[in-house]
Each structure stands twice: as structure tokens, then as C-alpha cells.
Design a protein around this motif. Structure first.
Motif, PDB file in Angstrom:
ATOM      1  N   LEU A  30      -6.788   9.445 -28.075  1.00  8.68           N
ATOM      2  CA  LEU A  30      -7.459  10.254 -27.054  1.00  8.68           C
ATOM      3  C   LEU A  30      -8.323  11.372 -27.965  1.00  8.68           C
ATOM      4  O   LEU A  30      -9.322  11.669 -27.728  1.00  8.68           O
ATOM      5  CB  LEU A  30      -6.633  11.004 -26.130  1.00  8.68           C
TER       6      LEU A  30
ATOM      7  N   CYS B 217     -11.578  11.862 -18.964  1.00  5.29           N
ATOM      8  CA  CYS B 217     -10.115  12.117 -18.432  1.00  5.29           C
ATOM      9  C   CYS B 217      -9.659  11.333 -17.350  1.00  5.29           C
ATOM     10  O   CYS B 217      -8.681  10.539 -17.305  1.00  5.29           O
ATOM     11  CB  CYS B 217     -10.233  13.604 -17.827  1.00  5.29           C
TER      12      CYS B 217
ATOM     13  N   TYR C 177     -12.360  18.778 -27.078  1.00  2.00           N
ATOM     14  CA  TYR C 177     -13.815  18.694 -26.825  1.00  2.00           C
ATOM     15  C   TYR C 177     -14.079  20.135 -27.179  1.00  2.00           C
ATOM     16  O   TYR C 177     -15.399  20.282 -27.620  1.00  2.00           O
ATOM     17  CB  TYR C 177     -14.424  18.442 -25.602  1.00  2.00           C
TER      18      TYR C 177
ATOM     19  N   GLN D 126      -2.362  15.905 -21.548  1.00  3.70           N
ATOM     20  CA  GLN D 126      -3.240  15.084 -21.886  1.00  3.70           C
ATOM     21  C   GLN D 126      -4.679  15.687 -21.690  1.00  3.70           C
ATOM     22  O   GLN D 126      -5.571  15.660 -22.320  1.00  3.70           O
ATOM     23  CB  GLN D 126      -3.205  13.611 -21.506  1.00  3.70           C
TER      24      GLN D 126
ATOM     25  N   THR E 247     -12.432  11.889 -27.870  1.00  3.78           N
ATOM     26  CA  THR E 247     -12.954  13.026 -27.652  1.00  3.78           C
ATOM     27  C   THR E 247     -14.155  13.529 -28.591  1.00  3.78           C
ATOM     28  O   THR E 247     -15.096  14.110 -28.391  1.00  3.78           O
ATOM     29  CB  THR E 247     -12.085  14.149 -27.172  1.00  3.78           C
TER      30      THR E 247
ATOM     31  N   ILE F 255      -7.529  16.782 -24.525  1.00  4.14           N
ATOM     32  CA  ILE F 255      -8.956  16.208 -24.397  1.00  4.14           C
ATOM     33  C   ILE F 255      -9.755  17.574 -24.291  1.00  4.14           C
ATOM     34  O   ILE F 255     -10.808  17.802 -25.060  1.00  4.14           O
ATOM     35  CB  ILE F 255      -9.259  15.657 -23.048  1.00  4.14           C
TER      36      ILE F 255
ATOM     37  N   VAL G 250     -17.206  14.276 -20.042  1.00 11.80           N
ATOM     38  CA  VAL G 250     -15.642  14.549 -20.488  1.00 11.80           C
ATOM     39  C   VAL G 250     -14.721  14.487 -19.040  1.00 11.80           C
ATOM     40  O   VAL G 250     -13.739  13.888 -19.488  1.00 11.80           O
ATOM     41  CB  VAL G 250     -15.578  16.174 -20.753  1.00 11.80           C
TER      42      VAL G 250
END
Length: 155
Positions: free
Chosen positions: A47, A116, A143, A135, A51, A139, A112
Motif C-alpha cells: 500500500l 482506497c 500520499y 489503512q 501510494t 494511505i 487517492v
């Protein structure tokens, strides 16, 4: 065809073939298109890398002619099935995005949010909302999204 990329996370455009089709560099690896995937595809490390790749692409396209009057260029279909994974330090990790036919000028939050939704499998079937929230924060922090709660509570 040799592997090469104009930037991390995307195939490089090589031209048009004799039948009028675009030709791009090929990336060998695992595309996560089947329902059952190795756990590494959905790991925190993957993840984070997804990102980072999205952020790198966004940073490269922000304010360019390709973005037009929008913030930057969005992929608009980011998901594990449109990601090629390779073994890096013993585990599958994302290395490149594929399927760019929906790419267009847009806002960073759209990509973004798509990350997700698709990489976390958000929706009514989510069983562990605290894990999903953790989570999502991973992210957002990776980011570099700004925490806007202070702005919302001040209005």
C-alpha cells in the motif's frame, strides 16, 4: 522489448506500429487480476509503495500541459488488477501501473480515493472497520494529504 520507463510506475511510449496501435514497454511480473491474491499484494508495504508511485506520477504531471486546466493527470482506474507486482527483497511489491486508457486531467483526490476503494476493498462487506480506518490513514499519510479536521471544525 527492453524494459524501460519514462518514470517509476508507468510503461514508456515507444510509438505506433504498422497497424496504428500504440506500442509501450512491457513489464514482466504478477498482475493481481484474480480474486485470490498472495497476502503481499495487500500488505502495508505494498500500500505504501502504491501510494508513493501515485504521488510520483501526480507530482510529475501537476501543472503541466497534459493536466490542462486541472490539478494534474489522473490514472482513473488504479487497482491491484492494473498493477504489476514483482518480487522485491523477497516479497511481491508494486512496480508499475498498466491500463492507462482512462487517464485524464483531474484532481489528485480522485486517484487517492480510487486507491482506497480498490486496494482496501472498501464497501458494505468490510468486516473490520478499525483496520480499514488504519489503512486509510496509512494511505493518506503516505500520499501527504493534509488533515482538514481543524478547518472543518472551525467553520
Amino acid at each position: 522489448m527492453p524494459e524501460a520507463s519514462g518514470w517509476p510506475g508507468a510503461p514508456r511510449y515507444l510509438g505506433i506500429d504498422e497497424e496504428g496501435r500504440e506500442v509501450l514497454t512491457y513489464f514482466e511480473g504478477h498482475a493481481a487480476w484474480e480474486p485470490q491474491q498472495p497476502p503481499a499484494v495487500y500488505s502495508d508495504e505494498s500500500l505504501l509503495r502504491v501510494t508513493q508511485l501515485v504521488r510520483e506520477f501526480h507530482d510529475l504531471t501537476a501543472g503541466t500541459e497534459l493536466a490542462g486546466s486541472q490539478e494534474l493527470v489522473c490514472h482513473n482506474d488504479l487497482s491491484p488488477k492494473n498493477t504489476v507486482y514483482r518480487t522485491v527483497s523477497g516479497a511481491l511489491r508494486p512496480v508499475v501501473f498498466i491500463d492507462w486508457d482512462l487517464a485524464a486531467p483531474g484532481a489528485s483526490i480522485h486517484d487517492v480515493a480510487h486507491v482506497c476503494w480498490q486496494y482496501l476493498g472498501l464497501g458494505p462487506s468490510v468486516e473490520d472497520t478499525s483496520e480499514a480506518a488504519r489503512q486509510l490513514r496509512l494511505i493518506a499519510d503516505s500520499y501527504g494529504l493534509v488533515d482538514r479536521r481543524d478547518v472543518i471544525s472551525a467553520t
